[in-house]
Motif scaffolding. Sequence first.
Motif, PDB file in Angstrom:
ATOM      1  N   PHE A  27      -5.049   0.288   3.656  1.00 24.49           N
ATOM      2  CA  PHE A  27      -5.339   1.464   2.834  1.00 24.49           C
ATOM      3  C   PHE A  27      -6.434   2.334   3.451  1.00 24.49           C
ATOM      4  O   PHE A  27      -6.286   3.553   3.588  1.00 24.49           O
ATOM      5  CB  PHE A  27      -5.761   1.028   1.430  1.00 24.49           C
ATOM      6  CG  PHE A  27      -6.048   2.176   0.510  1.00 24.49           C
ATOM      7  CD1 PHE A  27      -5.034   2.770  -0.226  1.00 24.49           C
ATOM      8  CD2 PHE A  27      -7.334   2.674   0.368  1.00 24.49           C
ATOM      9  CE1 PHE A  27      -5.298   3.844  -1.072  1.00 24.49           C
ATOM     10  CE2 PHE A  27      -7.610   3.737  -0.466  1.00 24.49           C
ATOM     11  CZ  PHE A  27      -6.586   4.330  -1.192  1.00 24.49           C
ATOM     12  N   ALA A  28      -7.560   1.715   3.820  1.00 28.09           N
ATOM     13  CA  ALA A  28      -8.741   2.484   4.224  1.00 28.09           C
ATOM     14  C   ALA A  28      -8.775   2.831   5.701  1.00 28.09           C
ATOM     15  O   ALA A  28      -9.330   3.854   6.095  1.00 28.09           O
ATOM     16  CB  ALA A  28     -10.008   1.714   3.853  1.00 28.09           C
ATOM     17  N   VAL A  32       0.832  -1.203   0.000  1.00 27.89           N
ATOM     18  CA  VAL A  32       0.000   0.000   0.000  1.00 27.89           C
ATOM     19  C   VAL A  32       0.868   1.255   0.000  1.00 27.89           C
ATOM     20  O   VAL A  32       0.616   2.208  -0.757  1.00 27.89           O
ATOM     21  CB  VAL A  32      -0.947  -0.010   1.217  1.00 27.89           C
ATOM     22  CG1 VAL A  32      -1.571   1.366   1.439  1.00 27.89           C
ATOM     23  CG2 VAL A  32      -2.038  -1.053   1.028  1.00 27.89           C
ATOM     24  N   ALA A  59      -6.793  -3.903   1.880  1.00 25.77           N
ATOM     25  CA  ALA A  59      -7.902  -2.949   2.003  1.00 25.77           C
ATOM     26  C   ALA A  59      -7.887  -2.256   3.358  1.00 25.77           C
ATOM     27  O   ALA A  59      -8.158  -1.053   3.462  1.00 25.77           O
ATOM     28  CB  ALA A  59      -9.235  -3.670   1.790  1.00 25.77           C
ATOM     29  N   LEU A  88      -5.744   1.736  -4.163  1.00 27.62           N
ATOM     30  CA  LEU A  88      -6.193   0.514  -3.494  1.00 27.62           C
ATOM     31  C   LEU A  88      -6.288  -0.638  -4.488  1.00 27.62           C
ATOM     32  O   LEU A  88      -5.796  -1.739  -4.229  1.00 27.62           O
ATOM     33  CB  LEU A  88      -7.547   0.745  -2.820  1.00 27.62           C
ATOM     34  CG  LEU A  88      -8.218  -0.506  -2.228  1.00 27.62           C
ATOM     35  CD1 LEU A  88      -7.298  -1.250  -1.270  1.00 27.62           C
ATOM     36  CD2 LEU A  88      -9.520  -0.130  -1.534  1.00 27.62           C
ATOM     37  N   LYS A  89      -6.912  -0.403  -5.629  1.00 27.76           N
ATOM     38  CA  LYS A  89      -7.001  -1.463  -6.634  1.00 27.76           C
ATOM     39  C   LYS A  89      -5.613  -1.897  -7.089  1.00 27.76           C
ATOM     40  O   LYS A  89      -5.338  -3.095  -7.258  1.00 27.76           O
ATOM     41  CB  LYS A  89      -7.805  -0.978  -7.843  1.00 27.76           C
ATOM     42  CG  LYS A  89      -9.280  -0.765  -7.584  1.00 27.76           C
ATOM     43  CD  LYS A  89      -9.957  -0.289  -8.868  1.00 27.76           C
ATOM     44  CE  LYS A  89     -11.412   0.091  -8.646  1.00 27.76           C
ATOM     45  NZ  LYS A  89     -12.020   0.638  -9.882  1.00 27.76           N
ATOM     46  N   GLU A  97       0.795   3.988  -3.089  1.00 29.89           N
ATOM     47  CA  GLU A  97       0.392   5.367  -2.834  1.00 29.89           C
ATOM     48  C   GLU A  97       1.565   6.332  -2.985  1.00 29.89           C
ATOM     49  O   GLU A  97       1.406   7.441  -3.519  1.00 29.89           O
ATOM     50  CB  GLU A  97      -0.213   5.479  -1.437  1.00 29.89           C
ATOM     51  CG  GLU A  97      -0.600   6.892  -1.013  1.00 29.89           C
ATOM     52  CD  GLU A  97      -1.657   7.543  -1.895  1.00 29.89           C
ATOM     53  OE1 GLU A  97      -1.798   8.778  -1.823  1.00 29.89           O
ATOM     54  OE2 GLU A  97      -2.332   6.823  -2.662  1.00 29.89           O
ATOM     55  N   ASP A 123      -6.450   4.482  -8.963  1.00 29.22           N
ATOM     56  CA  ASP A 123      -6.959   3.970  -7.696  1.00 29.22           C
ATOM     57  C   ASP A 123      -5.864   3.149  -7.021  1.00 29.22           C
ATOM     58  O   ASP A 123      -5.585   2.016  -7.419  1.00 29.22           O
ATOM     59  CB  ASP A 123      -8.197   3.110  -7.952  1.00 29.22           C
ATOM     60  CG  ASP A 123      -8.929   2.718  -6.676  1.00 29.22           C
ATOM     61  OD1 ASP A 123      -8.250   2.407  -5.686  1.00 29.22           O
ATOM     62  OD2 ASP A 123     -10.179   2.695  -6.685  1.00 29.22           O
TER      63      ASP A 123
END
Length: 359
Positions: free
Chosen positions: A162-163, A121, A159, A138-139, A125, A136
């Motif tokens: 990331f979130a 991640v 996920a 995350l994808k 990013e 995106d």
Amino acid sequence: MERALSAPGKLFLSGEYAVLWGGVARLAAVAPRTAAYVRRRADARVHVCLEEGTLAGSTTPLGVRWAREVPAGFAFVARALDEALRAHGRASQGFDLAVAPSAVGPNGQKLGMGGSACATVLAAEGVRYVLEERYDALKLALLAHTLGQGGKGSGGDVATSFAGGVLRYRRYDVAPLIEASNTGRLRAALAESPSVDVWRLPSPRVSMAYAFTGESASTRVLIGQVEARLEEAGRRSFVERSDTLGHAIEDGLSGGDFRAFSEAVKAQHALLLELGPLETEGMRRVLALAATYGAAGKLSGAGGGDGCILFAPDAQVRAEMCKGLEARGFHTLLLDAEPGVRGEAQAEARLRIWVDALS
């Protein structure tokens, strides 16, 4: 252009294995966080700096042209950089990326909190930022991490890192992204593919902790063993029961009847043990000790080692429980839900030193 970043680890609250077969998982983003630092270069060179050393290469529209074979410890970060450059799809300036090591216990072993996912991640990013891209992340991280694991894994750890927060997650199908990456259409596929099925839940009102048993386990190996033992009909039955218990656990996280919540947690743990010998002697001891304090717990993740997530009715009980576990040689962490990947005001000193030392 430069940026400091950090991302949290993860722990499964429910839905291990079921999420591989279409079920739903609940996960929590937790500390300790992992730091990263990325800096754009004036040339096309790329450096990845980890605790074990540096890997060099140069940018191309098809990924990084690495100067040597990618060592195992660099595999996930390197894959994320390759996919990021494929998504970019054109010549670009290079960059230097430094990623701190994931958290370890007192004996130096990894805690089993999703270190490879966190690093993936951070890479996805960080490079998105220096390339000034809008893909995106995350994808892209889900794609890179799945490829790095040879197609295994649910992506729940990615996920969550990331979130952030406490999440409900269903496995994302990256097969179309893999095909698009191989055929030069990744940029478009990232934009056109469905959204990731991830929902943030309210902050838990029960108190959470983690107890590390001192033993590490290979998630990839364990998944392979379980999937070899369980046929399609057995998987469907397992998913149905796991989803029912996961719903009860989600409801219980918001407070209320702690006894009923504890029973759901114990039942989820028992269900996981039907898949094979996933519980170690250390886990049995942790869960038995937690029960003496009126707490409940279960293995978190693939099992076979690592640790247990524990739930107490309040912070005082949690503190007493962790003190008792520490006295018996178990490493514990007090848990609160952490934000996802984010920018930081300044880079960790050692990461900046690693990058500054590059030519």
